[in-house]
Write an enzyme that holds these catalytic residues in place. Structure first.
Site, PDB file in Angstrom:
ATOM      1  N   HIS A 187       0.819  -1.225   0.000  1.00  0.00           N
ATOM      2  CA  HIS A 187       0.000   0.000   0.000  1.00  0.00           C
ATOM      3  C   HIS A 187       0.851   1.274   0.000  1.00  0.00           C
ATOM      4  CE1 HIS A 187      -3.671  -2.238   0.435  1.00  0.00           C
ATOM      5  NE2 HIS A 187      -3.279  -2.798   1.555  1.00  0.00           N
ATOM      6  N   HIS A 232      -6.064  -7.378  -0.585  1.00  0.00           N
ATOM      7  CA  HIS A 232      -6.270  -5.962  -0.912  1.00  0.00           C
ATOM      8  C   HIS A 232      -5.475  -5.560  -2.155  1.00  0.00           C
ATOM      9  CE1 HIS A 232      -6.680  -6.402   3.540  1.00  0.00           C
ATOM     10  NE2 HIS A 232      -7.765  -5.668   3.331  1.00  0.00           N
TER      11      HIS A 232
END
Ligand code: Q9C
Ligand code: ZN
Length: 334
Positions: free
Chosen positions: A154, A192
């Site tokens: 991320h 994710h």
């Protein structure tokens, strides 16, 4: 398979995170690494390859911020850990920021990623593990595993978020490029979307990014990972997003992975970095896919069948009691 982990990685241990409107236990715990270490029978400590490979991916001001944030937070008289709360969404300008709260907003994209006095050192160690696995693969190993924790996918060039500070997959991919590998691919199979990795290579034609993940219409990180995000400029067509619905099981996941692997082969990658998250497991506390432990060797065998030198870096996975078993199952598929 050679595997790498540095004990300094355990130092990053925030107390809590902002989760669905309240503070809850920080899910990305140091005990995740211990659970994996116990299951894989330990790991080699990586050599220190220096900060250069991290600076090749991340902004210098951002790295200084990671080093300084917890100290500035304490000097402002704050309790607990440094957490951002105000973000420059509107009217971003190149201001010379000094207030810790301004820096936190400038260099974070969410409020779920607290910074501590140990964050920089732990993230640095995590990146060194990724570099050691990359070196092993460049040196002729078929595959190698980096027990990266904190995770990385991320984190972008100049921001943290989603428990990530240093983008270890990007550091590994860039190090391979800098070692002379002309075309590199990152396959991201964490639950994710790896928005940071995508962002770092968005305009690059030399690093392919393929990701399977929960549809951002329902799941974090919400703003990235849609199927129509394909990269720009020289990177147009070198990003492949395969969003999947909550409840996805092995058949649909494996078919999507086959699509990603075919694209990676067509791209002509000579080295593969796998961002592996075990948060696709059916019992994960913050995720909603339904993979079982027995599914992981199948996925790994499909990846191995590409026949590409492969550096595997650990990303998410928060069911700590099952984490060691799931990681071992995945690695056994190679
Ligand atoms: N209510 C990784 O797996 N929190 N990061 C989501 C949902 C952030 C996950 C909150 C999840 C980040 C590396
Ligand atoms: Zn994840």
């Amino acid at each position: 398979m050679r595997r790498f982990y540095s004990p300094v990685q355990a130092g990053h241990a925030p107390m809590h995170e902002l989760h669905n409107g309240a503070f809850t236990d920080y899910a990305e715990k140091p005990s995740r690494a211990q659970a994996i270490l116990d299951a894989i029978g330990g790991a080699e400590q990586p050599h220190d390859h220096g900060v250069g490979a991290i600076e090749a991916v991340h902004d210098a001001g951002y790295l200084a911020f990671l080093r300084d944030a917890a100290r500035l937070w304490e000097e402002a008289g704050r309790p607990g850990q440094a957490i951002p709360y105000a973000f420059p969404i509107v009217g971003r300008r190149p201001l010379a920021l000094s207030r810790i709260d301004a820096l936190l907003g400038r260099y974070s994209f969410d409020a779920t990623t607290p910074l501590t006095r140990e964050t920089w050192r732990a993230g640095y160690g995590s990146a060194q593990s990724a570099l050691a696995a990359t070196q092993a693969v460049l040196g002729g190993e078929r595959a190698a595993f980096a027990l990266c924790r904190p995770p990385g996918h991320h984190a972008g060039r100049d921001y943290c978020g989603g428990y990530c500070h240093i983008n270890v997959a990007a550091v590994a991919a860039q190090a391979a490029r800098d070692a002379g590998v002309a075309r590199v691919a990152v396959l991201d199979i964490d639950y994710h979307h790896g928005n940071g990795t995508q962002d770092i290579f968005w305009q690059r034609g030399d690093v392919f990014y393929a990701s399977l993940h929960a549809d951002p219409a329902t799941d974090y990180p919400f703003f990235w990972g849609h199927a129509d995000e394909v990269g720009e400029d020289e990177g147009h067509g070198a990003t492949l997003n395969l969003p999947l619905p909550q409840g996805t099981r092995i058949d649909a996941f494996r078919a999507a992975q086959a699509t990603a692997l075919a694209a990676i082969a067509r791209f002509g990658a000579q080295l593969l970095v796998v961002s592996f998250g075990a948060d696709t497991w059916e019992g994960d506390p913050i995720s909603r896919f339904r993979l079982t432990t027995d599914d992981y060797p199948l996925l790994a065998a499909d990846i191995a069948a590409l026949g590409m030198p492969t550096a595997i870096v650990m990303e998410g996975g928060y069911a700590i009691d099952a984490l060691g078993t799931n990681v071992t199952a995945f690695l056994s598929g190679f």
